[in-house]
Design a protein around this motif. Structure first.
Motif, PDB file in Angstrom:
ATOM      1  N   ARG A 100       0.803  -1.225   0.000  1.00 19.05           N
ATOM      2  CA  ARG A 100       0.000   0.000   0.000  1.00 19.05           C
ATOM      3  C   ARG A 100       0.834   1.272   0.000  1.00 19.05           C
ATOM      4  NH1 ARG A 100      -4.019  -3.048   4.125  1.00 19.05           N
ATOM      5  NH2 ARG A 100      -5.256  -4.115   2.540  1.00 19.05           N
ATOM      6  N   PHE A 101       2.031   1.259   0.584  1.00 21.49           N
ATOM      7  CA  PHE A 101       2.857   2.468   0.614  1.00 21.49           C
ATOM      8  C   PHE A 101       3.665   2.645  -0.669  1.00 21.49           C
ATOM      9  CE2 PHE A 101       3.427   2.550   5.563  1.00 21.49           C
ATOM     10  CZ  PHE A 101       2.052   2.684   5.715  1.00 21.49           C
ATOM     11  N   MET A 126      -7.147  -4.030  -2.082  1.00 21.00           N
ATOM     12  CA  MET A 126      -6.233  -3.111  -2.759  1.00 21.00           C
ATOM     13  C   MET A 126      -6.953  -2.161  -3.707  1.00 21.00           C
ATOM     14  SD  MET A 126      -3.212  -3.518  -1.624  1.00 21.00           S
ATOM     15  CE  MET A 126      -2.385  -2.538  -2.849  1.00 21.00           C
ATOM     16  N   ALA A 127      -8.265  -2.306  -3.832  1.00 22.94           N
ATOM     17  CA  ALA A 127      -9.021  -1.475  -4.777  1.00 22.94           C
ATOM     18  C   ALA A 127      -8.870   0.004  -4.451  1.00 22.94           C
ATOM     19  CB  ALA A 127     -10.489  -1.884  -4.781  1.00 22.94           C
ATOM     20  N   THR A 128      -8.772   0.342  -3.162  1.00 22.93           N
ATOM     21  CA  THR A 128      -8.636   1.750  -2.780  1.00 22.93           C
ATOM     22  C   THR A 128      -7.312   2.312  -3.269  1.00 22.93           C
ATOM     23  OG1 THR A 128     -10.048   1.435  -0.845  1.00 22.93           O
ATOM     24  CG2 THR A 128      -8.609   3.364  -0.846  1.00 22.93           C
ATOM     25  N   THR A 129      -6.233   1.548  -3.135  1.00 20.59           N
ATOM     26  CA  THR A 129      -4.931   1.999  -3.623  1.00 20.59           C
ATOM     27  C   THR A 129      -4.979   2.236  -5.132  1.00 20.59           C
ATOM     28  OG1 THR A 129      -3.676   0.866  -1.885  1.00 20.59           O
ATOM     29  CG2 THR A 129      -2.515   1.317  -3.939  1.00 20.59           C
ATOM     30  N   ILE A 130      -5.555   1.287  -5.862  1.00 15.87           N
ATOM     31  CA  ILE A 130      -5.603   1.393  -7.323  1.00 15.87           C
ATOM     32  C   ILE A 130      -6.466   2.574  -7.751  1.00 15.87           C
ATOM     33  CG2 ILE A 130      -6.416   0.212  -9.407  1.00 15.87           C
ATOM     34  CD1 ILE A 130      -5.580  -2.440  -7.930  1.00 15.87           C
ATOM     35  N   ALA A 131      -7.640   2.729  -7.099  1.00 12.80           N
ATOM     36  CA  ALA A 131      -8.519   3.855  -7.431  1.00 12.80           C
ATOM     37  C   ALA A 131      -7.857   5.187  -7.083  1.00 12.80           C
ATOM     38  CB  ALA A 131      -9.846   3.710  -6.690  1.00 12.80           C
ATOM     39  N   PRO A 162      -6.613  18.215  -3.959  1.00 12.29           N
ATOM     40  CA  PRO A 162      -7.717  17.603  -3.199  1.00 12.29           C
ATOM     41  C   PRO A 162      -7.982  16.164  -3.650  1.00 12.29           C
ATOM     42  CG  PRO A 162      -8.323  19.770  -4.068  1.00 12.29           C
ATOM     43  CD  PRO A 162      -7.047  19.377  -4.743  1.00 12.29           C
ATOM     44  N   ILE A 163      -8.243  15.282  -2.681  1.00 10.86           N
ATOM     45  CA  ILE A 163      -8.599  13.904  -2.990  1.00 10.86           C
ATOM     46  C   ILE A 163      -9.425  13.345  -1.838  1.00 10.86           C
ATOM     47  CG2 ILE A 163      -6.438  12.999  -2.026  1.00 10.86           C
ATOM     48  CD1 ILE A 163      -6.565  10.785  -4.159  1.00 10.86           C
ATOM     49  N   GLU A 164     -10.428  12.543  -2.181  1.00  8.91           N
ATOM     50  CA  GLU A 164     -11.256  11.879  -1.181  1.00  8.91           C
ATOM     51  C   GLU A 164     -11.108  10.377  -1.339  1.00  8.91           C
ATOM     52  OE1 GLU A 164     -15.285  13.167  -1.629  1.00  8.91           O
ATOM     53  OE2 GLU A 164     -14.937  15.103  -0.642  1.00  8.91           O
ATOM     54  N   ILE A 165     -10.953   9.648  -0.229  1.00  5.43           N
ATOM     55  CA  ILE A 165     -10.907   8.190  -0.283  1.00  5.43           C
ATOM     56  C   ILE A 165     -11.684   7.616   0.901  1.00  5.43           C
ATOM     57  CG2 ILE A 165      -8.636   8.195  -1.399  1.00  5.43           C
ATOM     58  CD1 ILE A 165      -7.478   7.117   1.230  1.00  5.43           C
ATOM     59  N   ASP A 166     -12.116   6.382   0.748  1.00  3.64           N
ATOM     60  CA  ASP A 166     -12.720   5.627   1.839  1.00  3.64           C
ATOM     61  C   ASP A 166     -11.659   4.678   2.376  1.00  3.64           C
ATOM     62  OD1 ASP A 166     -14.086   4.006   3.579  1.00  3.64           O
ATOM     63  OD2 ASP A 166     -15.712   3.488   2.187  1.00  3.64           O
ATOM     64  N   SER A 171      -6.296   1.784   7.662  1.00  3.17           N
ATOM     65  CA  SER A 171      -5.695   3.109   7.799  1.00  3.17           C
ATOM     66  C   SER A 171      -4.483   3.273   6.887  1.00  3.17           C
ATOM     67  CB  SER A 171      -5.261   3.338   9.249  1.00  3.17           C
ATOM     68  OG  SER A 171      -4.206   2.458   9.605  1.00  3.17           O
ATOM     69  N   GLN A 172      -3.952   2.163   6.366  1.00  3.64           N
ATOM     70  CA  GLN A 172      -2.753   2.246   5.538  1.00  3.64           C
ATOM     71  C   GLN A 172      -2.982   3.046   4.257  1.00  3.64           C
ATOM     72  OE1 GLN A 172      -1.628  -1.874   5.085  1.00  3.64           O
ATOM     73  NE2 GLN A 172      -0.461  -1.897   6.983  1.00  3.64           N
ATOM     74  N   PHE A 173      -4.220   3.101   3.774  1.00  6.27           N
ATOM     75  CA  PHE A 173      -4.496   3.883   2.569  1.00  6.27           C
ATOM     76  C   PHE A 173      -4.255   5.371   2.828  1.00  6.27           C
ATOM     77  CE2 PHE A 173      -7.563   0.216   1.993  1.00  6.27           C
ATOM     78  CZ  PHE A 173      -6.795  -0.442   1.050  1.00  6.27           C
ATOM     79  N   ILE A 174      -4.604   5.832   4.029  1.00  8.59           N
ATOM     80  CA  ILE A 174      -4.351   7.227   4.404  1.00  8.59           C
ATOM     81  C   ILE A 174      -2.852   7.459   4.552  1.00  8.59           C
ATOM     82  CG2 ILE A 174      -4.640   8.952   6.237  1.00  8.59           C
ATOM     83  CD1 ILE A 174      -7.221   8.598   4.802  1.00  8.59           C
TER      84      ILE A 174
END
Length: 425
Positions: A100-101, A126-131, A162-166, A171-174
């Motif tokens: 993720r990092f 991993m979908a959040t990382t890819i998106a 600016p970017i928004e994620i879920d 928490s690793q995505f943040i």
């Protein structure tokens, strides 16, 4: 490849009393490695953790052009001087911090970087990382899987802004975005949208490490982080002991009615494992400061607990093992996100506790564990180091218990099995 034979884990019918210095923090080591690779000059890490996860991170950063010189207890990290264009492959193993990092770091380079890992890694979210990468204008090839393997095609720069994620599943995505945000052209204005964020101490650790290196991070608004563009200053650091790994020794003392001294416990820390200060009293034990050490001791009984572990979910497997040995029922909540960890930890804990004759059931966001007489079995680890820790804690009170693939603990604790055997036998 033949699977290793199950390991006969130590059993104790007397209290364990010990003195332990655990290796360095995996979370701090891998964050520090990333920031050192992004720094404006070489950085020296003292007492970094040398485990599978950190070796994978070091190899990933080396593949991306950093130089890491190792001399006993110090690693010197020199940032890349140029950005290569030749294709690179990164082995993530089962390390969430690598998978993720590092893709966000790869987005800053000019080489196509392919990420893959262990079999279990291919089912981790991993979908959040890819998106996120795509929303930043970075091309990612994943054949529509939303998981490993995938290839990141960096162009040498990321605009940011600016970017928004879920990030409710991890928490690793943040943290991944925060670590690289200062190198985005416009910095980063990051908002979390979605359910409650898990494991906030890990995000707070990331922010603290950025600020130590001169990066301006605004956190005035809950769920929003503004990282200003600028330099990441080089910084020589000493890595704190891993307090999450200390938990298995603390549990060993409590379930046997003993006491353990954990050496060099930090006075102030963002590590999730610092929560053992509150968890031990909940089980009826005591915590005493003695100089730079903490001494954890069992009470007259190991009583059940009601704990919200949302911010410290990685401690759940060991806490659950203790709960299975307690005198009254326990309810552990706030950890639905553990279904997306190295394995589905909630399902795995229920299966293993019940395999031993226990009474555990899944809740929407946690576990309900009712004590029952337990009998010897083979504890399955699912290639998950925290599950292995849970297994060895149960084995202390159940003679003739075997733990399958205890070697999985090398993920964050090299030589754990011989250390545990020496202390507990």
């Amino acid at each position: 490849m033949t699977a290793p034979l199950p390991w006969l884990a130590p059993y104790r019918d007397t209290p364990f009393t010990g003195d332990v210095l655990v290796p360095g923090s995996k979370s701090l080591t891998n964050r520090t490695l990333i920031l050192a690779a992004l720094g404006d000059a070489p950085s020296v890490l003292t007492r970094p953790l040398g485990s599978r996860d950190t070796q994978l991170m070091a190899a990933a950063l080396t593949a991306l052009g950093a130089t890491i010189d190792r001399d006993a207890m110090t690693w010197t990290v020199t940032p890349p001087t140029t950005s290569g264009t030749a294709p690179v492959t990164v082995d993530c193993g089962l390390a969430g911090t690598v998978m993720r990092f590092v893709p966000l770091l790869a987005a800053l380079g000019s080489a196509p970087v392919t990420f893959d890992g262990d079999e279990h890694a291919r089912v981790r979210p991993m979908a959040t990382t890819i998106a996120t990468l795509r929303s930043l204008g970075v091309q990612v090839d994943d054949d529509g899987r939303g998981s490993l393997p995938f290839t990141v095609h960096g162009t040498g720069q990321v605009a940011g802004g600016p970017i928004e994620i879920d990030s409710s599943s991890s928490s690793q995505f943040i943290s991944a975005l925060l670590l690289v945000g200062a190198h985005f052209d416009k910095g980063l204005d990051l908002r979390h949208v979605g359910a409650s964020l898990p494991s906030m101490p890990h995000i707070e650790m990331t922010v603290a490490e950025l600020r130590r290196r001169g990066v301006q991070v605004d956190t005035d608004e809950p769920g929003r982080w503004i990282v200003h563009p600028g330099t990441v200053s080089a910084l020589d650091v000493e890595i704190e002991p891993d307090l999450s790994n200390a938990g298995v020794f603390i549990a060993g003392a409590l379930v046997t009615g003993g006491s353990v001294r954990i050496r060099s416990w930090p006075q102030q820390t963002d590590q999730a494992g610092d929560a053992w200060r509150e968890i031990v009293p909940a089980f009826g034990g005591t915590v005493v400061e003695d100089g730079t050490d903490l001494v954890f001791s069992a009470g007259t009984e190991l009583r059940g607990v009601e704990l919200d572990l949302h911010d410290v979910g990685e401690l759940t497997p060991v806490v659950a093992a203790m709960a299975a040995l307690a005198t009254t029922p326990s309810r552990l909540t706030g950890v639905a996100h553990l279904r997306g960890h190295e394995t589905d930890r909630l399902a795995a804990l229920v299966a293993e506790i019940n395999r031993f004759g226990g009474d555990a059931e899944e809740l929407d966001d946690g576990l309900l564990i009712r004590p029952r007489p337990l009998h010897a079995e083979t504890f399955h680890t699912y290639d998950d180091h925290r599950m292995a820790h849970a297994g060895v804690v149960l084995a202390l009170r159940i003679p003739d218990t075997y733990v399958e693939n205890v070697a999985t603990t090398v993920k964050t604790y090299p030589n754990f099995a011989p250390v545990w055997e020496r202390l507990m036998s």
